[in-house]
Design a protein around this motif. Structure first.
Motif, short mmCIF file in Angstrom:
data_model
loop_
_atom_site.label_atom_id
_atom_site.label_comp_id
_atom_site.label_asym_id
_atom_site.label_seq_id
_atom_site.Cartn_x
_atom_site.Cartn_y
_atom_site.Cartn_z
N GLN A 300 0.83 -1.21 0.00
CA GLN A 300 0.00 0.00 0.00
C GLN A 300 0.87 1.26 0.00
OE1 GLN A 300 -3.31 0.17 -0.52
NE2 GLN A 300 -2.85 2.37 -0.69
N TRP A 303 2.00 1.76 -3.50
CA TRP A 303 0.91 2.34 -4.30
C TRP A 303 0.75 3.84 -4.02
CZ3 TRP A 303 -0.74 0.61 -8.60
CH2 TRP A 303 -0.90 -0.76 -8.84
N SER A 357 -3.61 -2.76 -15.17
CA SER A 357 -4.80 -3.41 -14.61
C SER A 357 -4.97 -3.10 -13.12
CB SER A 357 -4.65 -4.92 -14.83
OG SER A 357 -5.80 -5.59 -14.38
N GLU A 358 -3.91 -3.27 -12.36
CA GLU A 358 -3.99 -3.05 -10.92
C GLU A 358 -4.02 -1.56 -10.56
OE1 GLU A 358 -4.07 -5.40 -8.24
OE2 GLU A 358 -4.72 -6.60 -9.94
N GLY A 361 -6.83 0.38 -13.92
CA GLY A 361 -8.11 -0.34 -13.89
C GLY A 361 -8.79 -0.27 -12.54
N LYS A 362 -8.01 -0.27 -11.48
CA LYS A 362 -8.61 -0.26 -10.13
C LYS A 362 -8.63 1.13 -9.51
CE LYS A 362 -7.99 -5.12 -9.32
NZ LYS A 362 -7.35 -6.23 -8.60
N GLY A 363 -8.35 2.14 -10.33
CA GLY A 363 -8.50 3.53 -9.87
C GLY A 363 -7.41 4.01 -8.92
N ARG A 364 -6.29 3.30 -8.86
CA ARG A 364 -5.22 3.75 -7.95
C ARG A 364 -4.36 4.86 -8.56
NH1 ARG A 364 -4.39 -2.52 -6.94
NH2 ARG A 364 -4.81 -2.70 -4.72
N ASP A 407 -9.46 -9.11 -21.29
CA ASP A 407 -9.19 -9.89 -20.08
C ASP A 407 -8.17 -10.96 -20.40
OD1 ASP A 407 -11.03 -8.59 -18.37
OD2 ASP A 407 -12.69 -9.68 -19.32
N THR A 430 -6.90 -7.00 -16.71
CA THR A 430 -7.75 -6.42 -17.76
C THR A 430 -6.97 -5.31 -18.42
OG1 THR A 430 -9.74 -6.96 -16.51
CG2 THR A 430 -9.97 -5.30 -18.24
#
Ligand code: DUC
Ligand code: ZN
Ligand code: ZN
Length: 472
Positions: A300, A303, A357-358, A361-364, A407, A430
């Protein structure tokens, strides 16, 4: 006659700062025009529904690097750069490593021989300096920097590479005078060797103990020492492969004190953890790399650093060793104590899809930040911008066209490296680069690689602007 060699039409073009609906006209390997409704090209690529991004710049990977007796990297410039291209990366910067007793120039010349006739995308070299003799400091290094080798890596650990603080000071003084970027592998060598001996004496030598021998503290201490040395010399440095919280805190401290400390991280610190070193049997050896993957809390922190600008560069640190190989993760064909397992994980081809993707795609992180971390800022850090790392008039037409909705279940069978495993086997992502252009030539398209082996060109690097001292 058509005005363009290639037109990429109807896509969403993103750079580190902008997102625009436009076509890209390519002529003679360069981006020649951006606009809507461009005239026809000899080749037309329909990118409707796709993202058109700068090709990735992987500024930290190891290809065909000479190793100690008995070990061999699985990827050379051929397989490594094919793998890069198929993963949307169009520039790689691996390392010309000086062995102790070897002249630095001889190391660079040897590395050119390894690359020539093999690379399929463009490449530059960093140097690794393990023997900073008077001749290296006064003649070879300054001359090589002036010839376009404008960055070098310093190791604070590994017996055959590590430099002491005095040697690091001498090298940073050359970096300051000549305008080069110094990259630092920050781990405390003595702490690691002491811990390794303690673990071995207690009979703890399985792959998972690699992580125990290199706790965050050893990275924190060396990171702070590197920052202090950089402050003393008054020259920026870039800390490579930062793995978690305590090293990040040191870098934040440095930023708070106005120091130019740049930082790199890698996919293994986002999606692998100490648990991956603790797989059944000896399989944890696949994830042995240094610094080691940490835990969720550290992930975290990494990130957060990617999102808020602490990190400037996101690289693969592709260091390819086969698992079932007596020259790889099982030296001599044996399952060895962790200290003998060659360090490194493969990841040239999965670097971009994992972060996309991570991260996106996951908004980070957003798409512009993704481009900055993976292409634009590494090009700037190492003197390749604006030729590489962006989509702009006059830049090389190095472009990755992404299907953001594709995917993919990552499997080693899909990848093009010569390693017999991927640490990311089975991960669902993705978004994947479906077409890659290198200097306007389509080299990867819809699952097919097709380009002349050896078409990749060597890039001389300029003096990086971010390496300028503050002159405090
Ligand atoms: N450092 C690297 O940069 N790559 C692989 C192993 C290491 O320790
Ligand atoms: Zn390193
Ligand atoms: Zn590395």
């Amino acid at each position: 006659m058509e005005q363009f060699d290639v037109v990429i039409r109807n896509g969403t073009v993103a750079t580190a700062s902008d997102i625009m609906q436009c076509d890209v006209g390519i002529k003679d390997g360069k981006v020649a025009m951006l606009g809507r409704g461009l005239p026809a090209g000899k080749r037309e690529i329909d990118a409707a529904g796709k993202l058109v991004l700068p090709g990735g710049v992987d500024a930290h990977c190891h290809l065909d690097q000479p190793m100690e007796e008995g070990l061999k990297m699985a990827d050379d410039f051929r397989s490594g750069t094919i793998s890069a291209a198929c993963g949307g990366t169009t520039t790689v910067i691996p390392f010309a490593a000086q062995a102790r007793g070897q002249s630095l120039r001889a190391a660079v010349e040897d590395y050119h021989r390894r690359a020539e006739g093999k690379a399929v995308v463009d490449y530059a070299f960093h140097m690794i300096i393990s023997d900073p003799t008077e001749k290296v400091l006064k003649e070879e290094l300054p001359q090589l920097i002036r010839e376009g080798y404008t960055s070098f890596k310093i190791y604070m650990t590994y017996d055959d590479m590590k430099l002491n603080d005095r040697q690091i000071l001498d090298l940073l003084a050359v970096a300051r005078r000549e305008g080069a970027m110094a990259m630092i592998h920050a781990e405390n060598a003595d702490c690691i060797s002491w811990l390794t001996e303690q673990l071995e004496a207690a009979g703890l030598s399985a792959p998972k103990y690699h992580g125990h021998s290199r706790p965050m503290l050893v990275e924190r201490e060396a990171t702070h020492r590197a920052i202090a040395i950089s402050e003393l010399v008054d020259v920026p440095i870039l800390i490579v492969h930062v793995s978690g919280k305590e090293a990040i805190e040191q870098i934040r401290w440095a930023h708070g004190h106005g120091l130019r400390i740049y930082a790199e991280t890698c996919p293994q610190y986002l999606v692998l953890s100490a648990d991956d070193l603790d797989q059944d049997g000896y399989h944890g050896a696949k994830c042995v790399c240094s610094p080691p993957p940490r835990d969720k809390e550290n992930q975290q922190y990494v990130w957060d650093g990617l999102a808020d600008g602490l990190f400037t560069v996101f690289s693969s640190d592709h260091a390819p060793f086969r698992y079932e190989d007596p020259q790889g993760k099982k030296p001599g064909g044996k399952e060895v104590p962790f200290r003998y397992i060659p360090n490194g994980t493969p990841g040239l081809e999965t670097r971009l899809p994992l972060l996309f993707s991570e991260g996106v795609g996951k908004g980070r992180i957003d798409l512009n930040r993704f481009v900055a971390l993976t292409a634009t800022d590494p090009a700037k850090m190492y003197g390749l911008y604006p030729r590489k790392g962006t989509i702009a008039i006059g830049a090389d037409a190095d472009i990755a066209i992404w299907d953001p909705h594709k995917d993919v279940t990552i499997s080693n069978d899909l990848l093009h490296h010569d390693v017999d495993y991927t640490p990311y086997e089975g991960m669902q992502v993705t978004g994947w680069p479906v077409t890659t252009l290198s200097r306007g030539e389509v080299v990867w398209n819809e699952g097919q690689f097709d380009a002349r082996i050896g078409r990749g060109e060597f890039l001389k690097c300029g003096l990086p602007d971010p390496a300028r001292p503050k002159k405090r």
